[in-house]
Write a protein that holds these residues in place. Sequence first.
Motif, PDB file in Angstrom:
ATOM      1  N   THR A  22      15.508  -1.255 -20.826  1.00  0.00           N
ATOM      2  CA  THR A  22      15.452  -2.233 -19.742  1.00  0.00           C
ATOM      3  C   THR A  22      14.996  -1.556 -18.448  1.00  0.00           C
ATOM      4  OG1 THR A  22      17.724  -1.858 -19.008  1.00  0.00           O
ATOM      5  CG2 THR A  22      17.400  -3.499 -20.770  1.00  0.00           C
ATOM      6  N   GLU A  23      14.691  -2.382 -17.457  1.00  0.00           N
ATOM      7  CA  GLU A  23      14.319  -1.856 -16.140  1.00  0.00           C
ATOM      8  C   GLU A  23      15.443  -0.993 -15.578  1.00  0.00           C
ATOM      9  OE1 GLU A  23      13.188  -3.496 -11.687  1.00  0.00           O
ATOM     10  OE2 GLU A  23      12.853  -4.816 -13.396  1.00  0.00           O
ATOM     11  N   ALA A  24      16.684  -1.441 -15.764  1.00  0.00           N
ATOM     12  CA  ALA A  24      17.836  -0.671 -15.279  1.00  0.00           C
ATOM     13  C   ALA A  24      17.919   0.680 -15.984  1.00  0.00           C
ATOM     14  CB  ALA A  24      19.123  -1.466 -15.489  1.00  0.00           C
ATOM     15  N   ASP A  25      17.594   0.719 -17.277  1.00  0.00           N
ATOM     16  CA  ASP A  25      17.601   1.982 -18.025  1.00  0.00           C
ATOM     17  C   ASP A  25      16.574   2.959 -17.453  1.00  0.00           C
ATOM     18  OD1 ASP A  25      19.512   1.003 -19.847  1.00  0.00           O
ATOM     19  OD2 ASP A  25      17.956   0.283 -21.229  1.00  0.00           O
ATOM     20  N   VAL A  26      15.391   2.445 -17.122  1.00  0.00           N
ATOM     21  CA  VAL A  26      14.333   3.306 -16.574  1.00  0.00           C
ATOM     22  C   VAL A  26      14.752   3.838 -15.206  1.00  0.00           C
ATOM     23  CG1 VAL A  26      11.924   3.426 -15.815  1.00  0.00           C
ATOM     24  CG2 VAL A  26      12.513   2.138 -17.882  1.00  0.00           C
ATOM     25  N   LYS A  27      15.325   2.972 -14.369  1.00  0.00           N
ATOM     26  CA  LYS A  27      15.769   3.409 -13.044  1.00  0.00           C
ATOM     27  C   LYS A  27      16.888   4.443 -13.164  1.00  0.00           C
ATOM     28  CE  LYS A  27      14.278  -0.571 -10.371  1.00  0.00           C
ATOM     29  NZ  LYS A  27      14.673  -1.683  -9.499  1.00  0.00           N
ATOM     30  N   GLN A  28      17.796   4.257 -14.130  1.00  0.00           N
ATOM     31  CA  GLN A  28      18.860   5.231 -14.334  1.00  0.00           C
ATOM     32  C   GLN A  28      18.276   6.558 -14.810  1.00  0.00           C
ATOM     33  OE1 GLN A  28      22.259   4.881 -13.605  1.00  0.00           O
ATOM     34  NE2 GLN A  28      22.080   7.100 -13.855  1.00  0.00           N
ATOM     35  N   VAL A  75      15.407   4.508  -5.997  1.00  0.00           N
ATOM     36  CA  VAL A  75      14.729   3.718  -7.022  1.00  0.00           C
ATOM     37  C   VAL A  75      15.228   2.277  -7.079  1.00  0.00           C
ATOM     38  CG1 VAL A  75      14.209   5.733  -8.424  1.00  0.00           C
ATOM     39  CG2 VAL A  75      16.289   4.444  -8.879  1.00  0.00           C
ATOM     40  N   SER A  76      16.301   1.962  -6.386  1.00  0.00           N
ATOM     41  CA  SER A  76      16.858   0.609  -6.465  1.00  0.00           C
ATOM     42  C   SER A  76      15.874  -0.446  -5.951  1.00  0.00           C
ATOM     43  CB  SER A  76      18.171   0.520  -5.695  1.00  0.00           C
ATOM     44  OG  SER A  76      17.968   0.793  -4.326  1.00  0.00           O
ATOM     45  N   ASN A  77      14.997  -0.070  -5.030  1.00  0.00           N
ATOM     46  CA  ASN A  77      14.041  -1.030  -4.471  1.00  0.00           C
ATOM     47  C   ASN A  77      12.668  -0.962  -5.125  1.00  0.00           C
ATOM     48  OD1 ASN A  77      15.882  -2.028  -2.553  1.00  0.00           O
ATOM     49  ND2 ASN A  77      15.452  -0.299  -1.212  1.00  0.00           N
TER      50      ASN A  77
END
Length: 78
Positions: free
Chosen positions: A6-12, A23-25
């Motif tokens: 997921t997008e959250a996985d990539v940001k993490q 990376v939150s934005n």
Amino acid sequence: MKNMLTEADVKQAMTDSGVTADVSNLGSEQAFSEYGLDSLDLFNLFVELEGKTGVTVPDEDLDKLKSIDDVLVYFNKS
């Protein structure tokens, strides 16, 4: 069936790999280069993602992965 990235996985993974930018934005379609990520940031990101998913990115495919959306399509393909 494998777990979908997921997008959250990539940001993490970006955070875990040492990317210092907030990376939150980062938008999913925004190019990593526009956000200030350099080649070392991207190398570390892909090493992190490979470790989490078991998917290896060949060198010739690295230039194709320019955004979170590109990464999601690449890593989630069957």
